[in-house]
Design an enzyme around this catalytic site. Structure first.
Site, PDB file in Angstrom:
ATOM      1  CE  LYS A  13      53.489   9.831  36.180  1.00 22.80           C
ATOM      2  NZ  LYS A  13      54.110   8.422  35.413  1.00 22.80           N
ATOM      3  NE  ARG A  88      50.007   9.664  30.261  1.00 18.83           N
ATOM      4  CZ  ARG A  88      49.724   9.194  31.371  1.00 18.83           C
ATOM      5  NH1 ARG A  88      48.956   9.841  32.265  1.00 18.83           N
ATOM      6  NH2 ARG A  88      49.980   7.931  31.619  1.00 18.83           N
ATOM      7  NE  ARG A 127      51.753  -0.034  38.338  1.00 19.09           N
ATOM      8  CZ  ARG A 127      51.959   1.307  37.832  1.00 19.09           C
ATOM      9  NH1 ARG A 127      52.555   2.168  38.606  1.00 19.09           N
ATOM     10  NH2 ARG A 127      51.663   1.212  36.756  1.00 19.09           N
ATOM     11  NE  ARG A 135      47.349   0.773  35.790  1.00 24.05           N
ATOM     12  CZ  ARG A 135      48.096   1.921  35.636  1.00 24.05           C
ATOM     13  NH1 ARG A 135      48.487   2.231  36.943  1.00 24.05           N
ATOM     14  NH2 ARG A 135      48.500   2.576  34.639  1.00 24.05           N
ATOM     15  NE  ARG A 146      50.800   2.578  30.761  1.00 22.10           N
ATOM     16  CZ  ARG A 146      50.962   2.025  31.857  1.00 22.10           C
ATOM     17  NH1 ARG A 146      51.061   0.707  32.054  1.00 22.10           N
ATOM     18  NH2 ARG A 146      51.080   2.661  32.981  1.00 22.10           N
TER      19      ARG A 146
HETATM   20  P1  AMP Z   1      48.315   6.553  34.472  1.00 21.10           P
HETATM   21  O1  AMP Z   1      47.795   5.818  35.495  1.00 21.10           O
HETATM   22  O2  AMP Z   1      48.821   7.813  34.702  1.00 21.10           O
HETATM   23  O3  AMP Z   1      49.555   5.469  34.081  1.00 21.10           O
HETATM   24  O4  AMP Z   1      47.223   6.306  33.156  1.00 21.10           O
HETATM   25  C1  AMP Z   1      46.967   5.399  32.678  1.00 21.10           C
HETATM   26  C2  AMP Z   1      46.326   5.396  31.188  1.00 21.10           C
HETATM   27  O5  AMP Z   1      45.235   6.468  31.484  1.00 21.10           O
HETATM   28  C3  AMP Z   1      47.398   5.965  30.250  1.00 21.10           C
HETATM   29  O6  AMP Z   1      48.048   5.350  29.433  1.00 21.10           O
HETATM   30  C4  AMP Z   1      46.173   6.828  29.273  1.00 21.10           C
HETATM   31  O7  AMP Z   1      45.602   6.043  28.406  1.00 21.10           O
HETATM   32  C5  AMP Z   1      45.046   7.552  30.160  1.00 21.10           C
HETATM   33  N1  AMP Z   1      45.600   8.852  30.587  1.00 21.10           N
HETATM   34  C6  AMP Z   1      45.964   9.301  31.916  1.00 21.10           C
HETATM   35  N2  AMP Z   1      46.268  10.496  31.935  1.00 21.10           N
HETATM   36  C7  AMP Z   1      46.182  10.897  30.749  1.00 21.10           C
HETATM   37  C8  AMP Z   1      46.253  12.049  29.962  1.00 21.10           C
HETATM   38  N3  AMP Z   1      46.799  13.232  30.665  1.00 21.10           N
HETATM   39  N4  AMP Z   1      46.235  12.135  28.666  1.00 21.10           N
HETATM   40  C9  AMP Z   1      45.636  11.142  28.132  1.00 21.10           C
HETATM   41  N5  AMP Z   1      45.548  10.065  28.686  1.00 21.10           N
HETATM   42  C10 AMP Z   1      45.918   9.775  29.947  1.00 21.10           C
END
Ligand code: AMP
Length: 189
Positions: A13, A88, A127, A135, A146
């Site tokens: 994404k 999400r 990654r 990260r 996740r």
């Molecule tokens: P991402 O970079 O999109 O994979 O997000 C990393 C982490 O940020 C996720 O595993 C969640 O802990 C938090 N996070 C990001 N976007 C959301 C969202 N829309 N709702 C809740 N938690 C989020």
């Protein structure tokens, strides 16, 4: 152009969003990136989110809904946006529908990027190694968490948006350029 990219962690994404941003000249709105910036800046929101993110859980709907609502009001989002990592949960999707209605905006499409969960684990572990950027949530145990959270809380959004006639599905296991081409075809159909 107002798009949502939907797909499990590691499906591509973020990579696709960055390419599409160049192609369409609209901002990339990643709640994960915004939360990581808040952590780096040690804001109260970042401090509260860090622990939750490091275990692979979701930050509360209220926090991310607030982030997105504010971001959608910025000048650059008037021309459109690519949402990556939001919504999400069904509650977030409902909140987004309401926000967009209030702001007089409508979605053009929801791109579902599909991926094989077994391949995703390897991709994300790579990654983490290649980026050299720490990260906290890019390790195998947290990744499995996740993926489970995605399956349980986010995957139902495909049906939610299918009912609105917005979903276009793209095979995320193809090479990056082919995924981009498939998204562009889907968007212009
Ligand atoms: P991402 O970079 O999109 O994979 O997000 C990393 C982490 O940020 C996720 O595993 C969640 O802990 C938090 N996070 C990001 N976007 C959301 C969202 N829309 N709702 C809740 N938690 C989020």
């Amino acid at each position: 152009m107002r798009l949502i990219l939907l797909g499990p962690p590691g499906a591509g994404k973020g990579t696709q969003a960055k390419i599409l941003v160049e192609a369409y000249g609209i901002p990339h709105l990643s709640t994960g990136d915004i939360l990581r910036s808040a952590i780096a800046a040690k804001t109260p929101m970042g401090l509260a989110a860090k622990e939750v993110m490091d275990r692979g859980d979701l930050v509360s709907d209220d926090i991310v809904n607030g982030i997105v609502s504010e971001r959608l009001d910025a000048e650059d989002a008037k021309a459109g946006f690519i949402l990556d990592g939001f919504p999400r949960t069904i509650a977030q999707a409902e909140a987004l529908d309401q926000m967009l209605a209030e702001k007089g905006m409508a979605l053009d499409g929801v791109i579902e990027i599909t991926a094989d969960p077994d391949v995703l684990v390897g991709r994300i572990v790579n990654r983490a190694k290649e980026s050299g950027v720490a990260r906290g949530d890019d390790n195998e145990e947290v990744l499995r968490k996740r993926l489970a959270v995605y399956r349980e809380q986010t995957a139902p959004l495909v049906d939610y948006y299918r009912q609105q006639g917005l979903v276009k599905t793209v095979d995320g296991m193809q090479p990056i350029e082919e995924v981009t081409a498939a998204i562009r075809r889907a968007v212009h159909n």
